[in-house]
Write a protein that holds these residues in place. Structure first.
Motif, PDB file in Angstrom:
ATOM      1  N   ASP A 115      40.907  40.326  16.501  1.00 44.74           N
ATOM      2  CA  ASP A 115      39.944  39.790  17.213  1.00 44.74           C
ATOM      3  C   ASP A 115      39.458  38.555  16.407  1.00 44.74           C
ATOM      4  OD1 ASP A 115      36.880  39.423  17.842  1.00 44.74           O
ATOM      5  OD2 ASP A 115      36.945  41.326  18.775  1.00 44.74           O
ATOM      6  N   PRO A 116      39.279  37.464  17.450  1.00 47.56           N
ATOM      7  CA  PRO A 116      39.086  36.238  16.847  1.00 47.56           C
ATOM      8  C   PRO A 116      37.747  35.808  16.493  1.00 47.56           C
ATOM      9  CG  PRO A 116      38.978  36.127  19.306  1.00 47.56           C
ATOM     10  CD  PRO A 116      39.372  37.410  18.991  1.00 47.56           C
ATOM     11  N   ILE A 117      36.795  36.784  16.580  1.00 50.86           N
ATOM     12  CA  ILE A 117      35.608  36.627  16.037  1.00 50.86           C
ATOM     13  C   ILE A 117      35.257  37.771  15.081  1.00 50.86           C
ATOM     14  CG2 ILE A 117      32.888  36.723  16.572  1.00 50.86           C
ATOM     15  CD1 ILE A 117      34.112  34.341  17.599  1.00 50.86           C
ATOM     16  N   GLU A 118      35.353  38.896  15.383  1.00 50.62           N
ATOM     17  CA  GLU A 118      35.236  40.136  14.606  1.00 50.62           C
ATOM     18  C   GLU A 118      36.061  40.174  13.287  1.00 50.62           C
ATOM     19  OE1 GLU A 118      32.610  42.116  14.763  1.00 50.62           O
ATOM     20  OE2 GLU A 118      32.007  41.139  16.473  1.00 50.62           O
ATOM     21  N   ASP A 119      37.219  39.529  13.080  1.00 51.96           N
ATOM     22  CA  ASP A 119      38.211  39.661  12.038  1.00 51.96           C
ATOM     23  C   ASP A 119      38.204  38.469  11.128  1.00 51.96           C
ATOM     24  OD1 ASP A 119      39.078  42.035  12.905  1.00 51.96           O
ATOM     25  OD2 ASP A 119      40.687  41.477  14.016  1.00 51.96           O
ATOM     26  N   PHE A 120      37.264  37.509  11.520  1.00 49.44           N
ATOM     27  CA  PHE A 120      37.263  36.242  10.434  1.00 49.44           C
ATOM     28  C   PHE A 120      36.001  35.846  10.270  1.00 49.44           C
ATOM     29  CE2 PHE A 120      41.199  36.069  13.215  1.00 49.44           C
ATOM     30  CZ  PHE A 120      42.336  35.818  12.229  1.00 49.44           C
ATOM     31  N   GLU A 304      27.154  28.107  13.265  1.00 49.90           N
ATOM     32  CA  GLU A 304      27.516  27.280  14.524  1.00 49.90           C
ATOM     33  C   GLU A 304      28.991  27.126  14.865  1.00 49.90           C
ATOM     34  OE1 GLU A 304      25.288  25.803  16.700  1.00 49.90           O
ATOM     35  OE2 GLU A 304      23.772  26.912  15.502  1.00 49.90           O
ATOM     36  N   PHE A 305      29.711  27.171  13.921  1.00 53.32           N
ATOM     37  CA  PHE A 305      31.192  26.934  14.231  1.00 53.32           C
ATOM     38  C   PHE A 305      31.544  28.176  14.815  1.00 53.32           C
ATOM     39  CE2 PHE A 305      35.633  26.959  11.975  1.00 53.32           C
ATOM     40  CZ  PHE A 305      36.351  26.449  13.164  1.00 53.32           C
ATOM     41  N   GLU A 306      31.217  29.412  14.424  1.00 55.21           N
ATOM     42  CA  GLU A 306      31.456  30.697  15.172  1.00 55.21           C
ATOM     43  C   GLU A 306      30.723  30.844  16.551  1.00 55.21           C
ATOM     44  OE1 GLU A 306      30.470  35.323  14.155  1.00 55.21           O
ATOM     45  OE2 GLU A 306      31.952  34.156  12.660  1.00 55.21           O
ATOM     46  N   LYS A 307      29.639  30.355  16.720  1.00 52.09           N
ATOM     47  CA  LYS A 307      29.178  30.243  17.913  1.00 52.09           C
ATOM     48  C   LYS A 307      29.901  29.007  19.133  1.00 52.09           C
ATOM     49  CE  LYS A 307      24.233  30.899  17.082  1.00 52.09           C
ATOM     50  NZ  LYS A 307      22.823  30.322  16.962  1.00 52.09           N
ATOM     51  N   ASP A 308      30.523  28.082  18.484  1.00 53.23           N
ATOM     52  CA  ASP A 308      31.217  27.193  19.433  1.00 53.23           C
ATOM     53  C   ASP A 308      32.520  28.070  19.836  1.00 53.23           C
ATOM     54  OD1 ASP A 308      29.456  25.210  19.137  1.00 53.23           O
ATOM     55  OD2 ASP A 308      30.596  24.280  17.523  1.00 53.23           O
ATOM     56  N   ILE A 309      33.166  28.659  18.886  1.00 48.09           N
ATOM     57  CA  ILE A 309      34.459  29.364  19.230  1.00 48.09           C
ATOM     58  C   ILE A 309      33.950  30.487  20.066  1.00 48.09           C
ATOM     59  CG2 ILE A 309      36.024  31.248  18.261  1.00 48.09           C
ATOM     60  CD1 ILE A 309      35.832  29.549  15.589  1.00 48.09           C
ATOM     61  N   ALA A 310      32.853  31.190  20.058  1.00 52.31           N
ATOM     62  CA  ALA A 310      32.602  32.356  21.073  1.00 52.31           C
ATOM     63  C   ALA A 310      32.126  31.760  22.444  1.00 52.31           C
ATOM     64  CB  ALA A 310      31.545  33.012  20.728  1.00 52.31           C
TER      65      ALA A 310
END
Length: 329
Positions: A115-120, A304-310
């Motif tokens: 999962d690109p969000i939950e696993d990193f 913010e990096f994670e928000k951008d990816i999501a």
């Protein structure tokens, strides 16, 4: 009596957890104490690998430990990304993350092993590369407005190339079709090499390509740059306007960053983020990256990096649905 026994058990458990947290915190404060592996999810010799070489040459000395690149290519970067997702969250196995396996593959492939969000823990975005829409000179267009006008007059007659249906330049072109209200025929290729041959020969009308790939052909007049997908104009092509400047809502970049397995100590994440940010605020590394066609583009924070990816994952999922594109099995 039973209540007393339970209370003692809880107290012992809490004490053990507290001790474990103290040990982890102490380890994080001394980080890194040994060699760090930076997984490159693509083959050596490519653009991602070259970026990685430049990065570790600066990041290792700043951290005071050697950082070694380990190449784990395959499945559009998913094999390397999956290896990091499944690694121990101790800060000693990191991912040289890119938009491909983190933002594109999860929405274009049916089976994704993470999962690109939950696993990193996505730590820092360091640089980005915009795409430039280029047209072959035979089309006779000099601006994006002229190209869109031509495409609307000839729906389904003009073609665009990409490196395949699971790539970011494919999705960027599909986004352009939606936002500009035009119909283009997709011609997929096995990589940029064959695509460039047909584009330069005039057998292909337009493509979304990175700046370094088009320099020779823009300079000799074969290809005409119409607009860039970046949030700002490319440092390599400062005279080429962004899509947004021209009133077309297309903003896409291929980026490079550092990610770690989910559960990595926040102190380790903070140390990596702070050190990476310091490097990108200096002169040496950004100048080297500019020579590779990569613009310094540092995320405001890990959050913010994670928000951008999501947000980008949501956009690509919407494009896939709106364009009626089936996932790759």
């Amino acid at each position: 009596m039973l209540s007393t026994t339970i209370s003692k058990a809880i107290a012992l458990t809490l004490a053990a957890v507290g001790l474990l947290l103290q040990v982890e915190s102490a380890a994080a404060q001394g980080y890194p104490e040994r060699t760090v592996r930076l997984i490159v999810p693509f083959a050596a010799g490519g653009g991602v690998g070259v970026f990685g070489q430049q990065l570790v040459a600066h990041l290792g000395p700043e951290l005071g430990q050697e950082i070694v690149l380990e190449y784990l290519p395959g499945s559009g970067g998913m094999i390397g990304a999956a290896a990091v997702a499944q690694a121990a969250p101790d800060g000693y196995t990191l991912l040289l993350s890119t938009a491909g396996p983190i933002e594109v593959s999860p929405v274009t492939y049916e089976n994704v092993p993470f999962d690109p969000i939950e696993d990193f823990e996505h730590i820092t975005r360091l640089g980005s590369v915009p795409y430039i829409l280029v047209a072959h000179k035979k089309l006779g267009v000099k601006t994006l407005e002229e190209f869109i006008e031509l495409a609307k007059k000839q729906p389904g007659a003009l073609s665009y190339g990409s490196s395949g249906s699971g790539t970011i330049n494919f999705l960027a072109a599909e986004l352009l079709k939606i936002r500009a209200g035009i119909d283009l025929v997709h011609i997929p290729y096995q990589g940029n090499g064959p695509q460039m041959v047909d584009l330069v020969a005039g057998r292909l009308d337009v493509s979304m390509l990175v700046p370094n790939a088009i320099t020779q052909y823009v300079d000799d007049g074969t290809l005409i740059p119409l607009a860039t997908t970046g949030s700002e104009r490319s440092s390599n092509y400062p005279d080429v306007p962004t899509f947004k400047e021209l009133g077309v809502d297309v903003e896409v970049s291929s980026w490079y960053g550092i990610s770690a397995p989910r559960g990595t100590d926040p102190k380790i994440i903070a140390a990596l983020d702070e050190t990476s940010r310091k490097l990108m605020q200096g002169d040496s590394l950004p100048a080297e990256l500019k020579g590779l066609g990569i613009d310094a583009d540092v995320s405001a924070s890990p959050e913010e990096f994670e928000k951008d990816i999501a947000a980008q994952l949501a956009l690509w999922a919407q494009v896939m649905k709106q364009a009626g594109i089936e996932k790759i099995k």
